[in-house]
Enzyme design. Structure first.
Site, mmCIF file in Angstrom:
data_model
loop_
_atom_site.group_PDB
_atom_site.id
_atom_site.type_symbol
_atom_site.label_atom_id
_atom_site.label_comp_id
_atom_site.label_asym_id
_atom_site.label_seq_id
_atom_site.Cartn_x
_atom_site.Cartn_y
_atom_site.Cartn_z
ATOM 1 N N SER A 157 0.846 -1.195 0.000
ATOM 2 C CA SER A 157 0.000 0.000 0.000
ATOM 3 C C SER A 157 0.877 1.239 0.000
ATOM 4 O O SER A 157 1.987 1.228 0.550
ATOM 5 C CB SER A 157 -0.897 0.009 1.241
ATOM 6 O OG SER A 157 -1.582 1.244 1.368
ATOM 7 N N TYR A 207 -2.040 0.661 10.336
ATOM 8 C CA TYR A 207 -2.065 -0.047 9.051
ATOM 9 C C TYR A 207 -0.825 0.301 8.241
ATOM 10 O O TYR A 207 -0.162 -0.582 7.679
ATOM 11 C CB TYR A 207 -3.326 0.342 8.288
ATOM 12 C CG TYR A 207 -3.430 -0.250 6.904
ATOM 13 C CD1 TYR A 207 -3.797 -1.577 6.716
ATOM 14 C CD2 TYR A 207 -3.182 0.533 5.772
ATOM 15 C CE1 TYR A 207 -3.898 -2.122 5.446
ATOM 16 C CE2 TYR A 207 -3.285 -0.001 4.497
ATOM 17 C CZ TYR A 207 -3.643 -1.326 4.337
ATOM 18 O OH TYR A 207 -3.735 -1.855 3.074
#
Length: 246
Positions: free
Chosen positions: A139, A152
């Site tokens: 990501s 995250y």
């Protein structure tokens, strides 16, 4: 084994319920992949996707039980998969959780430790067969960890770095690692969150993965302009970075 034109023939998706994982498998089937294995904690949840892949033209679509946090089972799971299905050209590591800031252990157990554990087992088996590609869904959140999703982002930063190092260690073996860094993807996992500029879709990520495989890329950004955006953010001084609404 890839066909004479270099197209992927067999795919193992770890995270078989992932919308990006399924979209990527469908894109590869359209490009001549014929064997797809969807592995998830609940294999029955993959049945709909499996039916779609068969309708798309895959010759063999199966489901397997796989638990990202059962680290001790990863080597035997991978050995069994390669023994059962033969050479596997591509393993897509597509599982992950957003988690919350009150439970860092669960987030890192899945996103970082689980992914690193199974990639290690895959790399060993692929090195033995002399070819293969590991694709990690990372990501942009891991490129520079932002306060709005630091748990995250930190978990993705860890596994992103691991995957890059693993890829470098495999140079010359016939095995490669491709790291995919999407921005905000509109999926079930992000449902309820406010979309951000340059949001993307599972299908767009899948298409970018297929293009990256064709080019032999080490890193794929989706959309591509995020490469420049994150490069700029990486060099913003920390005192200023803290004040940005990110």
């Amino acid at each position: 084994m890839k066909d004479a034109l270099g197209a992927v023939q067999s795919v193992l998706v770890l995270g078989g319920t992932s919308e990006i994982g399924v979209a990527t498998a469908r894109a590869l089937v359209r490009g001549r992949a014929r064997t797809v294995v969807l592995a998830a904690r609940d294999p029955e949840a993959c049945s709909g996707a499996a039916a779609e892949l068969r309708a798309d033209g895959a010759d063999r679509v199966t489901t397997e039980r796989f638990d990202a946090t059962d680290y001790a089972s990863h080597p035997s799971f991978i050995d069994a998969a390669f023994s059962k299905y033969g050479d596997i050209d591509l393993v897509l590591v597509a599982f992950g959780v957003l988690g919350d800031e009150d439970d860092p252990v669960s987030v890192f157990e899945v996103n970082t430790v689980g992914a690193a554990s199974v990639m290690t087992a895959v790399a060993r088996r692929m090195t033995g067969q002399g070819h293969g590609t590991i694709v990690l869904l990372s990501s942009v959140a891991g490129e520079r960890v932002r306060k709005s999703n630091f748990m995250y982002g930190a978990s993705k930063a860890g596994v992103d770095g691991f995957a890059q190092g693993l890829g470098d260690s495999l140079a010359g073996t016939g095995v490669s690692v491709m790291v995919v860094r999407p921005g905000f993807v509109k999926t079930k996992m992000t449902a309820g969150l406010d979309p951000v500029p340059v949001s993307t879709t599972p299908e767009a990520v899948a298409d970018a993965i297929v293009r990256g495989l064709a080019r032999g890329s080490d890193t794929v950004w989706v959309p591509g302009l995020l490469r420049g955006v994150m490069s700029a953010l990486r060099h913003v001084p920390r005192p200023l970075f803290r004040r940005l609404p990110l």
